[in-house]
Design a protein around this motif. Sequence first.
Motif, PDB file in Angstrom:
ATOM      1  N   PHE B  27       0.831  -1.210   0.000  1.00 51.82           N
ATOM      2  CA  PHE B  27       0.000   0.000   0.000  1.00 51.82           C
ATOM      3  C   PHE B  27       0.869   1.264   0.000  1.00 51.82           C
ATOM      4  O   PHE B  27       0.512   2.258  -0.620  1.00 51.82           O
ATOM      5  CB  PHE B  27      -0.959   0.005   1.196  1.00 51.82           C
ATOM      6  N   LEU B  29       3.832   1.507  -1.375  1.00 51.14           N
ATOM      7  CA  LEU B  29       4.332   1.643  -2.753  1.00 51.14           C
ATOM      8  C   LEU B  29       3.243   2.189  -3.664  1.00 51.14           C
ATOM      9  O   LEU B  29       3.483   3.068  -4.493  1.00 51.14           O
ATOM     10  CB  LEU B  29       4.800   0.278  -3.270  1.00 51.14           C
ATOM     11  N   LEU B  30       2.046   1.653  -3.489  1.00 50.31           N
ATOM     12  CA  LEU B  30       0.916   2.088  -4.320  1.00 50.31           C
ATOM     13  C   LEU B  30       0.643   3.573  -4.120  1.00 50.31           C
ATOM     14  O   LEU B  30       0.445   4.319  -5.089  1.00 50.31           O
ATOM     15  CB  LEU B  30      -0.316   1.258  -3.956  1.00 50.31           C
ATOM     16  N   PHE B  33       3.249   5.611  -5.952  1.00 55.08           N
ATOM     17  CA  PHE B  33       3.056   5.675  -7.406  1.00 55.08           C
ATOM     18  C   PHE B  33       1.845   6.532  -7.775  1.00 55.08           C
ATOM     19  O   PHE B  33       1.874   7.249  -8.776  1.00 55.08           O
ATOM     20  CB  PHE B  33       2.931   4.261  -7.989  1.00 55.08           C
ATOM     21  N   ILE B  34       0.779   6.452  -6.966  1.00 62.28           N
ATOM     22  CA  ILE B  34      -0.417   7.262  -7.275  1.00 62.28           C
ATOM     23  C   ILE B  34      -0.080   8.748  -7.123  1.00 62.28           C
ATOM     24  O   ILE B  34      -0.466   9.563  -7.951  1.00 62.28           O
ATOM     25  CB  ILE B  34      -1.604   6.860  -6.367  1.00 62.28           C
ATOM     26  N   PHE B  37       2.214  10.030  -9.950  1.00 63.99           N
ATOM     27  CA  PHE B  37       1.757   9.749 -11.311  1.00 63.99           C
ATOM     28  C   PHE B  37       1.283  11.029 -11.985  1.00 63.99           C
ATOM     29  O   PHE B  37       0.370  11.684 -11.503  1.00 63.99           O
ATOM     30  CB  PHE B  37       0.625   8.712 -11.280  1.00 63.99           C
ATOM     31  N   ARG B  38       1.935  11.378 -13.053  1.00 71.45           N
ATOM     32  CA  ARG B  38       1.495  12.526 -13.868  1.00 71.45           C
ATOM     33  C   ARG B  38       1.510  12.080 -15.319  1.00 71.45           C
ATOM     34  O   ARG B  38       2.582  11.898 -15.895  1.00 71.45           O
ATOM     35  CB  ARG B  38       2.428  13.718 -13.696  1.00 71.45           C
ATOM     36  N   PRO B  39       0.347  11.864 -15.899  1.00 73.47           N
ATOM     37  CA  PRO B  39       0.356  11.407 -17.289  1.00 73.47           C
ATOM     38  C   PRO B  39       0.956  12.475 -18.195  1.00 73.47           C
ATOM     39  O   PRO B  39       0.627  13.654 -18.065  1.00 73.47           O
ATOM     40  CB  PRO B  39      -1.121  11.177 -17.607  1.00 73.47           C
ATOM     41  N   SER B  40       1.855  12.058 -19.079  1.00 67.81           N
ATOM     42  CA  SER B  40       2.505  13.043 -19.951  1.00 67.81           C
ATOM     43  C   SER B  40       1.527  13.513 -21.021  1.00 67.81           C
ATOM     44  O   SER B  40       0.778  12.712 -21.574  1.00 67.81           O
ATOM     45  CB  SER B  40       3.743  12.435 -20.599  1.00 67.81           C
ATOM     46  N   PRO B  41       1.516  14.811 -21.306  1.00 70.45           N
ATOM     47  CA  PRO B  41       0.590  15.310 -22.323  1.00 70.45           C
ATOM     48  C   PRO B  41       0.991  14.828 -23.714  1.00 70.45           C
ATOM     49  O   PRO B  41       2.170  14.593 -23.972  1.00 70.45           O
ATOM     50  CB  PRO B  41       0.748  16.827 -22.207  1.00 70.45           C
ATOM     51  N   VAL B  42      -0.005  14.662 -24.560  1.00 71.72           N
ATOM     52  CA  VAL B  42       0.289  14.244 -25.930  1.00 71.72           C
ATOM     53  C   VAL B  42       0.676  15.491 -26.723  1.00 71.72           C
ATOM     54  O   VAL B  42      -0.152  16.353 -26.984  1.00 71.72           O
ATOM     55  CB  VAL B  42      -0.936  13.552 -26.572  1.00 71.72           C
ATOM     56  N   GLU B  43       1.951  15.585 -27.003  1.00 72.46           N
ATOM     57  CA  GLU B  43       2.448  16.769 -27.698  1.00 72.46           C
ATOM     58  C   GLU B  43       2.890  16.408 -29.106  1.00 72.46           C
ATOM     59  O   GLU B  43       3.428  15.330 -29.328  1.00 72.46           O
ATOM     60  CB  GLU B  43       3.639  17.365 -26.932  1.00 72.46           C
ATOM     61  N   GLY B  44       2.647  17.342 -30.007  1.00 70.02           N
ATOM     62  CA  GLY B  44       3.076  17.130 -31.382  1.00 70.02           C
ATOM     63  C   GLY B  44       4.439  17.751 -31.613  1.00 70.02           C
ATOM     64  O   GLY B  44       4.894  18.579 -30.826  1.00 70.02           O
ATOM     65  N   ASP B  45       5.080  17.316 -32.671  1.00 68.67           N
ATOM     66  CA  ASP B  45       6.403  17.846 -33.010  1.00 68.67           C
ATOM     67  C   ASP B  45       6.356  18.471 -34.396  1.00 68.67           C
ATOM     68  O   ASP B  45       5.704  17.939 -35.290  1.00 68.67           O
ATOM     69  CB  ASP B  45       7.441  16.716 -33.058  1.00 68.67           C
ATOM     70  N   VAL B  46       7.020  19.574 -34.538  1.00 68.42           N
ATOM     71  CA  VAL B  46       7.276  20.123 -35.868  1.00 68.42           C
ATOM     72  C   VAL B  46       8.778  19.991 -36.053  1.00 68.42           C
ATOM     73  O   VAL B  46       9.563  20.718 -35.443  1.00 68.42           O
ATOM     74  CB  VAL B  46       6.816  21.595 -35.967  1.00 68.42           C
TER      75      VAL B  46
END
Lengths: 156, 169
Positions: B27, B29-30, B33-34, B37-46
């Motif tokens: 618990f 450890l859980l 991690f919670i 936890f930061r979900p990475s944003p979906v970023e585009g590349d030029v």
Amino acid sequence: MSGTLSSENRAEPNLTPLLDMVFQLITFFMLVVNFKTAALDLNLRLPVVGSARPVESLAGDLLVLNIDKEGTLKVYNNPIKGMDIPAFIAGEAQASLLAARRNNPKIQPGDDLPTTVIVRADKETPFKLLNRVVSSCQKNGFRNFSLKALNRKQEP
Amino acid sequence: MRRRRKKKRRGESEVTLNLAAMLDMAFQLLTFFILTFRPSPVEGDVMLRLPPPMPTVVSEKAEEAGSNEKNTSLVQGMNTLTITVLGSPNGSIHQIMFGSDTPIAGLGALDAKLRATFGDPNVAIDQVILQVGSLLSYDQLMQVIDVCTRQKLPSGDRLSKLSLVEAPQ
């Protein structure tokens, strides 16, 4: 008040399924943990460009530069102010050159470096401040750039 | 296969593992991690290849262009095109100039002009120098870069060679 239960009446919950579930959750979080986000300044508001597409595999070394609207460069959340930027970029170029020599011993100072510079700048950053970083990178041999942008507006 | 059941011997005590300590650790450890936890944003590349800015007119190329009698365009014969984008104090686009003296009404008009330019198979341009005003915001600059990188060269490749240079005040 309840007294101590005798050994015959003691209730012992079976913790095995609970432990299984917790381990599964831990495994999940360990697998999705992304250490790359440590290099990103998530407070920056990136511009929205429809044609920007995520590139899955950027080849070679990467140098992630976060630039806020005041022109402060942030690398792993360490702020680098205006006067120190050229020295920092020169140091990174030196490190990139040494790393590149492992694959190509003929590479000389002044040659194009294989490292890709990832520029994450706030959308309000004036070009003058952005160009200070980009031109410093160019002077030190960086040629490959990836400008980060969102391809759709994010919800606040 | 038949399973053999082990008979419990009378008087033999059952060994039970105390899982509570392991559960406490799991618990912890859980929770770690919670919380981290930061979900990475979906970023585009030029993706761009940004060589340092070079002089727009290479003397030999310019002579070549001048020696071609059919060439009426200023930019023909040179492999670099200059686009000037000036910004207003709030960071938006104030003025766009195509080449040295052709004003462009907006990004749509710039797109059309670039399409027409690169649609000509005789054009040898493979690089664009963006002369950018110091006040222009990164957001607006990316819109201009987006228009440029959408263009296809006569060779069929996408335009990816851009140079950024600060416009004189």
